[in-house]
Design an enzyme around this catalytic site. Structure first.
Site, PDB file in Angstrom:
ATOM      1  N   ALA A   1       0.836  -1.209   0.000  1.00 17.79           N
ATOM      2  CA  ALA A   1       0.000   0.000   0.000  1.00 17.79           C
ATOM      3  C   ALA A   1       0.861   1.245   0.000  1.00 17.79           C
ATOM      4  O   ALA A   1       2.068   1.195   0.234  1.00 17.79           O
ATOM      5  CB  ALA A   1      -0.913  -0.001   1.215  1.00 17.79           C
ATOM      6  N   ASN A   2       0.216   2.375  -0.254  1.00 19.12           N
ATOM      7  CA  ASN A   2       0.837   3.686  -0.065  1.00 19.12           C
ATOM      8  C   ASN A   2       0.349   4.253   1.255  1.00 19.12           C
ATOM      9  O   ASN A   2      -0.727   3.896   1.723  1.00 19.12           O
ATOM     10  CB  ASN A   2       0.385   4.640  -1.176  1.00 19.12           C
ATOM     11  N   ARG A   3       1.108   5.175   1.813  1.00 21.75           N
ATOM     12  CA  ARG A   3       0.650   5.905   2.991  1.00 21.75           C
ATOM     13  C   ARG A   3      -0.306   6.997   2.549  1.00 21.75           C
ATOM     14  O   ARG A   3       0.072   7.869   1.783  1.00 21.75           O
ATOM     15  CB  ARG A   3       1.830   6.586   3.674  1.00 21.75           C
TER      16      ARG A   3
END
Ligand code: C5P
Length: 219
Positions: free
Chosen positions: A29-31
């Site tokens: 995932a991305n932050r």
């Protein structure tokens, strides 16, 4: 109560991260908290727009008074965006993962004596660029985001041209700004004919100013 500067306008907002599955229990995932995207959707709603909010698995509470479409991956996000069209304006605030695991395992990958898994990646579709370059049914106004740590204006201006969108909201996310994960944002609005530097302000205030600009552009 009907009315508001965006009454009769349909707008789309993407928000949050995407999750790209590795197996049924793991993901990449991305932050992204989804805070800025949620605030933008709420501001557009408060201006009277009909909003479709396409969100990945974000922490931010889901906004009310609009259609909310929950997705996991970038592939799902693109499908949800295409299903929401046509719209007058689209704001792409999601932090979409650039890559997905080519063939996610359908059962949990086991730890077997010192053998490390090797993941193979494929590039995800660029949702912003895909919509920006639509030959028919393109939204009148397409707005992208750019989080930059260096040469913010130059890099974001280049991104605007590369993606084919109308505007880029450029975030200055140099670590010393404390923007990432915070309540405030320092942005520049990059348009074909110039750049507006906005003072540092709360994310709700950024959202309201952007909604005002969108209402002017669609008027
Ligand atoms: O290329 P970069 O990820 O920096 O571009 C950021 C902008 O592009 C954001 O508006 C983001 O929502 C959008 N984007 C997208 N699909 C992707 C990657 C980014 O819509 N696969």
């Amino acid at each position: 109560l009907a009315g508001g500067p965006l009454a009769g306008k349909r707008v789309l907002v993407t928000s949050g991260p995407t999750h790209e599955p590795i197996d049924p229990v793991r993901y990449i995932a991305n932050r992204s908290s989804g805070a800025q995207g949620t605030a933008i959707a709420e501001a557009l709603r408060d201006f009277g727009a009909e909003v479709v909010f396409v969100t990945g698995p974000a922490d931010a509470a889901r906004p009310g008074g609009m259609e909310v479409v929950e997705v996991e991956s970038a592939t799902e996000m693109l499908a949800a965006v295409e299903a929401a069209l046509p719209v007058h304006a689209a704001v792409f605030a999601a932090a979409v993962a650039d890559w997905r695991v080519t063939s996610a395992a359908t059962s949990k990958i086991k730890k077997v004596g010192g053998k490390l898994p090797v993941l193979e990646f494929a590039e995800n579709p660029d949702i912003l660029a895909t919509v920006s370059r639509m030959k028919t049914g393109r939204p009148d106004l397409v707005v992208g985001f750019a989080a930059e740590t260096d040469d913010v204006i130059e890099n974001a201006s280049a991104k605007r041209l590369r993606k084919g969108c109308d505007w880029i909201v450029a975030n200055d996310v140099r670590p010393e700004t404390g923007i990432m994960g915070g309540d405030e944002n320092a942005v520049h609005l990059i348009m074909e004919d110039g750049v507006e530097d906005w003072p540092r302000m709360g994310k709700a205030e950024v959202a309201k100013r952007l909604a005002e600009r969108i209402a002017e552009a669609l008027a």
